[in-house]
Structures are given as C-alpha cells and as structure tokens.
Design a protein around this motif. Sequence first.
Motif, PDB file in Angstrom:
ATOM      1  N   GLN A 139       0.846  -1.194   0.000  1.00 36.98           N
ATOM      2  CA  GLN A 139       0.000   0.000   0.000  1.00 36.98           C
ATOM      3  C   GLN A 139       0.881   1.243   0.000  1.00 36.98           C
ATOM      4  N   ILE A 140       1.256   1.664  -1.179  1.00 32.43           N
ATOM      5  CA  ILE A 140       2.017   2.896  -1.324  1.00 32.43           C
ATOM      6  C   ILE A 140       1.023   4.032  -1.520  1.00 32.43           C
ATOM      7  N   THR A 141       0.994   4.924  -0.571  1.00 29.41           N
ATOM      8  CA  THR A 141       0.025   6.011  -0.617  1.00 29.41           C
ATOM      9  C   THR A 141       0.680   7.310  -1.078  1.00 29.41           C
ATOM     10  N   THR A 142      -0.146   8.193  -1.579  1.00 26.90           N
ATOM     11  CA  THR A 142       0.318   9.523  -1.958  1.00 26.90           C
ATOM     12  C   THR A 142      -0.632  10.552  -1.361  1.00 26.90           C
ATOM     13  N   LEU A 143      -0.108  11.730  -1.107  1.00 25.99           N
ATOM     14  CA  LEU A 143      -0.973  12.849  -0.731  1.00 25.99           C
ATOM     15  C   LEU A 143      -1.407  13.523  -2.020  1.00 25.99           C
ATOM     16  N   GLY A 144      -2.666  13.309  -2.386  1.00 20.59           N
ATOM     17  CA  GLY A 144      -3.221  13.932  -3.575  1.00 20.59           C
ATOM     18  C   GLY A 144      -3.955  15.205  -3.205  1.00 20.59           C
ATOM     19  N   VAL A 145      -3.706  16.284  -3.946  1.00 21.67           N
ATOM     20  CA  VAL A 145      -4.289  17.599  -3.653  1.00 21.67           C
ATOM     21  C   VAL A 145      -5.058  18.079  -4.881  1.00 21.67           C
ATOM     22  N   SER A 172      -3.302   6.253   8.127  1.00 18.24           N
ATOM     23  CA  SER A 172      -2.344   6.967   7.284  1.00 18.24           C
ATOM     24  C   SER A 172      -2.897   8.288   6.791  1.00 18.24           C
ATOM     25  N   LEU A 173      -4.230   8.405   6.705  1.00 21.14           N
ATOM     26  CA  LEU A 173      -4.828   9.673   6.274  1.00 21.14           C
ATOM     27  C   LEU A 173      -4.445  10.806   7.214  1.00 21.14           C
ATOM     28  N   TYR A 174      -4.194  10.460   8.470  1.00 23.02           N
ATOM     29  CA  TYR A 174      -3.787  11.467   9.454  1.00 23.02           C
ATOM     30  C   TYR A 174      -2.275  11.452   9.710  1.00 23.02           C
ATOM     31  N   ILE A 175      -1.718  10.265   9.928  1.00 20.90           N
ATOM     32  CA  ILE A 175      -0.323  10.160  10.386  1.00 20.90           C
ATOM     33  C   ILE A 175       0.661  10.750   9.388  1.00 20.90           C
ATOM     34  N   HIS A 176       0.534  10.365   8.124  1.00 24.69           N
ATOM     35  CA  HIS A 176       1.529  10.821   7.147  1.00 24.69           C
ATOM     36  C   HIS A 176       1.527  12.340   6.953  1.00 24.69           C
ATOM     37  N   PRO A 177       0.371  12.975   6.707  1.00 22.05           N
ATOM     38  CA  PRO A 177       0.423  14.435   6.567  1.00 22.05           C
ATOM     39  C   PRO A 177       0.824  15.145   7.856  1.00 22.05           C
ATOM     40  N   MET A 178       0.485  14.589   9.015  1.00 22.59           N
ATOM     41  CA  MET A 178       0.871  15.230  10.272  1.00 22.59           C
ATOM     42  C   MET A 178       2.393  15.220  10.456  1.00 22.59           C
ATOM     43  N   ILE A 179       3.027  14.078  10.171  1.00 22.79           N
ATOM     44  CA  ILE A 179       4.483  14.010  10.311  1.00 22.79           C
ATOM     45  C   ILE A 179       5.163  14.943   9.308  1.00 22.79           C
ATOM     46  N   TYR A 194     -13.854  12.100   8.771  1.00 18.59           N
ATOM     47  CA  TYR A 194     -14.365  11.526   7.533  1.00 18.59           C
ATOM     48  C   TYR A 194     -14.403  10.005   7.654  1.00 18.59           C
ATOM     49  N   ARG A 195     -15.376   9.382   7.009  1.00 22.63           N
ATOM     50  CA  ARG A 195     -15.535   7.932   7.101  1.00 22.63           C
ATOM     51  C   ARG A 195     -14.514   7.186   6.256  1.00 22.63           C
ATOM     52  N   GLY A 196     -13.943   7.841   5.274  1.00 22.28           N
ATOM     53  CA  GLY A 196     -12.969   7.170   4.425  1.00 22.28           C
ATOM     54  C   GLY A 196     -12.486   8.090   3.328  1.00 22.28           C
ATOM     55  N   THR A 197     -11.590   7.553   2.495  1.00 23.43           N
ATOM     56  CA  THR A 197     -10.991   8.343   1.425  1.00 23.43           C
ATOM     57  C   THR A 197     -12.040   8.864   0.449  1.00 23.43           C
ATOM     58  N   ALA A 198     -13.012   8.022   0.109  1.00 25.38           N
ATOM     59  CA  ALA A 198     -14.027   8.429  -0.865  1.00 25.38           C
ATOM     60  C   ALA A 198     -14.774   9.672  -0.404  1.00 25.38           C
ATOM     61  N   ASP A 199     -15.064   9.738   0.889  1.00 25.91           N
ATOM     62  CA  ASP A 199     -15.764  10.918   1.416  1.00 25.91           C
ATOM     63  C   ASP A 199     -14.910  12.170   1.298  1.00 25.91           C
ATOM     64  N   GLY A 211      -7.133  18.026   0.091  1.00 26.71           N
ATOM     65  CA  GLY A 211      -6.282  16.879  -0.167  1.00 26.71           C
ATOM     66  C   GLY A 211      -6.545  15.708   0.757  1.00 26.71           C
ATOM     67  N   VAL A 212      -5.996  14.541   0.367  1.00 31.86           N
ATOM     68  CA  VAL A 212      -6.130  13.327   1.169  1.00 31.86           C
ATOM     69  C   VAL A 212      -5.030  12.355   0.753  1.00 31.86           C
ATOM     70  N   THR A 213      -4.572  11.549   1.698  1.00 30.48           N
ATOM     71  CA  THR A 213      -3.643  10.478   1.347  1.00 30.48           C
ATOM     72  C   THR A 213      -4.446   9.246   0.975  1.00 30.48           C
ATOM     73  N   ALA A 214      -4.057   8.578  -0.121  1.00 26.14           N
ATOM     74  CA  ALA A 214      -4.766   7.390  -0.585  1.00 26.14           C
ATOM     75  C   ALA A 214      -3.804   6.462  -1.296  1.00 26.14           C
ATOM     76  N   ASP A 215      -4.156   5.199  -1.314  1.00 21.86           N
ATOM     77  CA  ASP A 215      -3.393   4.173  -2.018  1.00 21.86           C
ATOM     78  C   ASP A 215      -3.290   4.554  -3.495  1.00 21.86           C
ATOM     79  N   TRP A 216      -2.077   4.488  -4.035  1.00 24.72           N
ATOM     80  CA  TRP A 216      -1.863   4.861  -5.425  1.00 24.72           C
ATOM     81  C   TRP A 216      -2.703   4.007  -6.368  1.00 24.72           C
ATOM     82  N   GLN A 217      -2.869   2.723  -6.053  1.00 25.82           N
ATOM     83  CA  GLN A 217      -3.697   1.869  -6.898  1.00 25.82           C
ATOM     84  C   GLN A 217      -5.143   2.374  -6.943  1.00 25.82           C
ATOM     85  N   ILE A 218      -5.622   2.839  -5.796  1.00 26.48           N
ATOM     86  CA  ILE A 218      -7.008   3.319  -5.756  1.00 26.48           C
ATOM     87  C   ILE A 218      -7.138   4.658  -6.466  1.00 26.48           C
TER      88      ILE A 218
END
Length: 328
Positions: A139-145, A172-179, A194-199, A211-218
């Motif tokens: 699960q490689i995530t990116t911060l998409g804006v 990860s939606l919180y931890i990665h951007p916070m760090i 938020y309930r999830g990335t889609a929201d 913006g939100v962090t999400a799995d690159w595949q998704i």
Amino acid sequence: MIDFITLRMSAFRHLLLFMTIGTLGFASPAWSGAAEDFFRGKRITLVVSAGAGGGYGLFSQLLAKHMPKYMPGNPTFVLDYKPASGGLVAANYLYNVASKDGTAIGMLRPTLPIAQLLRPSGVKYDAAKLTWIGRVTPQITTLGVWHEAPAKTLAESKNKEIVIGAGGKSGSLYIHPMIVKKLTGARFKIVTGYRGTADVVLAMTRGEAHGVTADWQIWNTKWGDHLKKKEIVHFFQTGVARLKDLPNVPTLIDLAKSADERAIMRLLSTPAEIGKAISGPPGIPADRVVVLRRAFDAAIRDPELIAAAKARKVVINTRSGADLARLV
C-alpha cells in the motif's frame, strides 16, 4: 564431463524430498479432519477497517467470496465494516472482543505498528501479537491535492494553508500528513471525522477539503478520471523508492534533512510493505492458523479472483503471514 557424484547426491536429495512430502501427505488428514470438524457450518467474520467503497472493501469482498472454496467444512464469510477512527475501532475490536477460535479475522490498517508507537493511550492492541495470515498487495500512498487548492506543491504549502481530510488519528490519512507537517513546516490543516478516502475526495470536488492520502492503486482505479484530467497533484509518496508512475514526486525519505528525520521517514514507510493484509486476534489455535493461511494463499491465486482484480486494474502482490509477522 558429467559429475556422477553430484548426480547421485541430487537424486538422493530428490528422494528425501519425495519421502518428506509423502509423510506430510499422510499426516495432513489429522489436522484437516480436525479443522473440518471445527469449520463445518461456521460463519467467519471478516472485519474491515474501512468502508465498502475503497481498496479495503474491494479486496475484502474478493477474499470473502473465494477463501471459503479452499477451507475445510465450507464455512461462510460475512463482512463487518468498522471504518471509525482511522481503523482503530476495528483493530481494538479484533484484538479484544472478536472470537479467538479462528472465526474472526480482519483487514486492518498497515499503520497499526506506527499508531501503537505514536498513540499508546488510544491503542488497545499489540500488533506483534496479532495472527498474521497474508498480504494481498503493498500500500504505497500519496498525498493527492485538488488542482484548485491554494497550494499546488509541497513548497507552496509552507506559505498557504490547505485542508487535508482524515478519518481518525491512527490511520495513514492522518499520520503521514501530520508528520510531514511537523518536519517540513507545511501548513496542513488536518480535519478528522471523515468515514474514508471516498468521502474526502467528494469533499475535495465540492471545495470543502483540498487533499487526502490514498493508495496509489485506488487513485488509478477509482479516481483515474481525475488523474487523466490533471485535477489531482501529488505532494509525496510513502514507498521506499519512487513509483515509476510518479518519478518526480518525492518519497517521505526524500523529504528528510537529517539522519534522525531519515530514521523517522523510514519507519513511516514500513506500512507500505505491510499493505492490505489479513490478520486475526492472538490465540488462534495453530492448526486453524495453518488452514487460514493456506486458504488465503490459494484464494489469492484463484484465477477468478485474479481476473476480477485485473478488471479493476488493481495489482496482487502477496506476502506470507510468516513474513508479515517478522516485519511487524
């Protein structure tokens, strides 16, 4: 020139392997019979630490459909979605409340070990004591804006505030951007609940978040149209190495400016390797763990599952439960 000694030794090794496999074959009914007696007619709950619409929902649905085919006793699978608090509710439930007899497993967040280190007051589990079954994919995530956000790059976000959507503080939606905010000075306003990335993505299209962090595949499968229209820009990615699709987007490790920061960023990159994985609570009997792992391994190679994943343009890249346990 033929080395007959080597050939004889090779033949002996093959004979020994054959005898070993034969012995295992004769021994297997002992455990499979007991497992069949246990799993026959049972209902296995697969706890999902996210909603039904994202990658967790997709992979859990595929496994719930195909794993029963490879389990003795033909148990049925049911899905229990617990997306609250960034997956923390699901993790605490699976560890403390769910049955420990093999009838409860979960697709939890790969940030469990990190959350355990960062938020001990909110964590009621020990990730190392979970029963790890197997990984579906990294699960490689990116911060998409969103392209209309006040800042279009990470450098610009040091001077212009942008709103980052998240669930709870354990994901990860919180931890990665916070760090990244702490280490780079980015002006991220992280809004939880938020309930999830889609929201969050929906909120981005409405201008309520940026913006939100999400799995690159998704990103590619679910919101590929936004990528094609260049409506999403990516500030960072979490893998150890940059994705081929994102050669100009820095990894977390790339953002480090000192040895201490590199150590932190490497730690934060380990969830990418854990990925979307299946685990169970501690204490599952060993023979049932074997059954669950074998069923997972067989299901993930099932042609129908592979075809369904391919149709949705998601990649299967497995890792064994034993490997995951060592990694965690």
